[in-house]
Scaffold this motif. Structure first.
Motif, short mmCIF file in Angstrom:
data_model
loop_
_atom_site.label_atom_id
_atom_site.label_comp_id
_atom_site.label_asym_id
_atom_site.label_seq_id
_atom_site.Cartn_x
_atom_site.Cartn_y
_atom_site.Cartn_z
N PRO A 14 36.24 25.38 49.07
CA PRO A 14 36.45 26.50 50.19
C PRO A 14 35.11 26.97 50.63
O PRO A 14 34.83 27.79 51.36
N LEU A 58 33.16 26.62 53.85
CA LEU A 58 33.75 27.75 54.61
C LEU A 58 32.53 28.87 55.64
O LEU A 58 32.53 28.60 56.40
N VAL A 78 49.11 31.50 55.51
CA VAL A 78 48.40 31.65 55.54
C VAL A 78 46.75 32.69 56.54
O VAL A 78 46.71 33.46 56.88
N VAL A 133 45.52 36.36 58.14
CA VAL A 133 44.21 36.75 57.87
C VAL A 133 43.77 37.17 59.60
O VAL A 133 43.31 38.10 59.39
N ILE A 134 43.83 36.19 59.54
CA ILE A 134 42.70 35.96 61.34
C ILE A 134 43.22 36.68 61.96
O ILE A 134 42.72 37.31 62.74
N ILE A 193 42.69 40.45 61.17
CA ILE A 193 41.29 40.95 61.90
C ILE A 193 40.51 41.12 62.89
O ILE A 193 40.09 42.11 63.68
N CYS A 205 34.26 38.65 56.63
CA CYS A 205 35.58 38.33 56.25
C CYS A 205 36.46 38.06 56.23
O CYS A 205 37.33 37.59 55.33
N SER A 206 36.31 37.22 57.47
CA SER A 206 37.80 36.79 57.57
C SER A 206 37.64 35.54 56.15
O SER A 206 38.21 34.85 56.03
N LEU A 207 36.53 34.43 56.89
CA LEU A 207 36.54 33.04 56.12
C LEU A 207 36.06 33.51 54.61
O LEU A 207 37.21 32.87 53.48
N ILE A 221 37.62 36.17 53.26
CA ILE A 221 38.89 36.05 52.60
C ILE A 221 40.13 35.20 52.37
O ILE A 221 40.78 34.46 51.74
N LEU A 222 39.53 34.20 53.56
CA LEU A 222 41.01 32.88 53.65
C LEU A 222 39.68 32.12 52.42
O LEU A 222 40.43 31.86 51.48
N ILE A 223 38.59 32.39 51.48
CA ILE A 223 38.28 31.49 50.65
C ILE A 223 38.37 32.11 49.64
O ILE A 223 39.49 31.19 48.87
N ILE A 235 42.31 30.44 49.45
CA ILE A 235 42.75 29.33 48.71
C ILE A 235 42.76 29.33 47.86
O ILE A 235 42.93 28.73 46.79
N TYR A 236 41.52 29.16 46.96
CA TYR A 236 41.41 29.92 45.74
C TYR A 236 41.86 30.37 44.60
O TYR A 236 42.94 30.25 44.04
N PHE A 266 45.69 30.83 45.42
CA PHE A 266 47.12 30.87 46.20
C PHE A 266 46.71 28.82 45.10
O PHE A 266 47.75 28.24 44.39
N LEU A 287 49.65 27.79 42.80
CA LEU A 287 49.83 26.76 42.00
C LEU A 287 49.93 26.27 41.30
O LEU A 287 51.29 24.94 40.84
N GLU A 344 52.76 24.83 39.15
CA GLU A 344 53.08 23.18 38.93
C GLU A 344 52.93 22.66 37.20
O GLU A 344 54.18 21.84 36.45
#
Lengths: 368, 93
Positions: free
Chosen positions: A100, A103, A208, A212-213, A216, B71-73, B75-77, B80-81, B83, B87, B91
């Motif tokens: 990630p 990104l 997700v 998020v996008i 924002i 910010c948006s990317l 938050i996505l990082i 991802i970490y 979730f 997960l 498992e």
């Protein structure tokens, strides 16, 4: 007899028409012989050719066939989101989910958008025009078209052609910048093999991301929602027919309509203007700065990261999927033939698409 | 103000006065002159464009744009970490 002759297009030809024909032939030639974005340049070139035939009125408002494609396809915001649906159905976010951090590189590569935005302002373009020119640096054709149709429709032909031309020229534009900004040692950095990404992660990611996008940058919702819907089709595995249709038949149909609609906006009167030269110059500036910013950000991350990143993958943040990632692989392989960077570069590459859509959403919200 | 022809006043030291636009025929550019005592500012703009820029808005757009992208990317990082860990925990259970 004179009246009859006057009904033919021949007597109404202008020098501008001939110049546009040459441009049309050049695009078709480059597409066929050099394989430069042929899926777009063939219909764009043909669109330019036919729209510059006098008295055909293909772009006459309310009547012309190509005007209808343009109006209902682009002005009604139908075609770019459908292209994104197809792109989503073809995109593998696995490498990005597996690492990630990449990104950030996709975000960094958006610097060029703002450099050329200010460059365009200094050249005298107004803010909506500068936004349309800046977004070329995102190296994303549909986003450029979507933004320009909203903010500066009179520049549509120039920005779209600049975006697609530079995307096809990525293997020529990027390598010198990449070599200039990296050392031999940096180009040889090997990255750890990516971990496998589970199906659950792949399914959760588009859900997700759209949340998020779109929270924002809500103005980016038409593109982002369709992008992630296409990806969900692909990853969920229960709508294979829809995923196939989005990635193949639908994508091909809308590509034809997109290409010919963009070409149709390039009449001699609208295209042969001094501003178009500046659009192309600023587009190139945007590409160069985006490439450089991606690489520099990767180098900056290396100052703090335990596991080093090969800075060459930073340049893939300019989107241009998958061309920019391939360029990272090729330049890296020249330094070390055993170094495989392609999958690592795919992370920033697809992140760049998301970053560009966010940048476009902000442009649309604040300058629209 | 740009483009309007106005005479230069005696108190022009306090105000910029626009002499007017002086285009060069056939050139891509158009030059406009702002005059104040002891200083001449030349603004070069692309012919045919408006040339009027709200720099505050431009700064806001670029600052907010870059912030939104990062910010948006970012938050996505984090997502991802986050979730990924959730997960993994499921498992294991």
């Amino acid at each position: 007899m004179f009246d009859m002759i006057m009904t033919t297009g021949v007597v109404h030809l202008t020098i501008g028409n001939f110049v546009m024909w040459l441009i049309a032939f050049l695009f078709i030639y480059l597409a066929i012989t050099k394989n430069y974005e042929p899926l777009l340049l063939v219909p764009i070139g043909f669109g330019i050719l036919v729209v510059n035939l006098p008295l055909t009125f293909l772009m006459r408002e309310g009547e012309g066939l190509l005007w209808k494609f343009y109006h209902y396809g682009l002005e009604w915001e139908v075609i770019p989101p459908l292209i994104f649906l197809g792109l989503g159905a073809m995109t593998d976010f696995g490498p990005m989910i597996a690492n990630p951090k990449t990104l950030i590189l996709g975000a960094g590569a958006q610097f060029g958008v703002y450099v050329s935005f200010f460059g365009a302002l200094f050249l005298g373009f107004n803010i909506p025009e500068a936004c349309s020119i800046g977004i070329i640096g995102g190296a994303d054709g549909p986003t450029t078209i979507y933004t320009t149709v909203h903010l500066a429709p009179h520049l549509l032909g120039a920005t779209a052609v600049a975006a697609y031309s530079y995307m096809s020229l990525v293997p020529i534009i990027q390598p010198p910048i990449m070599r200039l900004l990296t050392t031999e040692k940096e180009r040889k950095i090997k990255m750890r093999q990516l971990r496998p990404v589970s199906k659950k992660e792949r399914i959760i990611f588009p859900l997700v991301t759209v949340l998020v996008i779109c929270l924002i940058a809500p103005a980016s919702a038409p593109l982002m929602a369709m992008f992630m819907l296409g990806n969900l089709f692909k990853e969920c595995g229960v709508v294979k027919r829809l995923a196939d249709a989005a990635a193949n038949e639908l994508m091909n149909i809308v590509t034809i309509l997109l290409g010919i609609s963009v070409g149709a906006t390039m009449s001699a009167e609208s295209f042969l203007r001094p501003q178009v030269i500046f659009v192309f110059i600023m587009g190139l500036v945007a590409f160069a700065f985006s490439t450089a910013a991606g690489i520099m950000l990767a180098k900056l991350m290396n100052l703090f990261a335990k596991e080093k990143i090969n800075p060459l993958i930073g340049s893939a943040g300019v989107s241009a999927v998958p061309m920019a990632a391939r360029v990272s692989q090729v330049v890296g392989a020249k330094a070390d033939p055993k170094n495989f960077l392609l999958m690592h570069a795919m992370g920033p590459n697809v992140a760049g698409v998301i970053g560009t859509v966010v940048a476009a959403g902000v442009f649309l919200a604040l300058a629209g | 103000m740009l483009g309007n022809k106005r005479p230069v006043r005696s108190l022009a030291g306090r105000f910029f006065a626009v002499l007017g636009s002086k285009g060069i025929s056939g050139s891509l550019f158009e030059h406009r002159y702002l005059v104040s005592p002891g200083r001449l500012t030349v603004i070069t703009i692309v012919r045919g464009s408006s040339g009027m820029v709200d720099w505050n808005l431009a700064l806001r757009i670029s600052t907010f744009g870059l912030l939104a992208v990062f910010c948006s990317l970012g938050i996505l990082i984090a997502a991802i970490y986050g979730f990924g860990k959730v997960l993994k925990a499921f498992e294991k259970d």
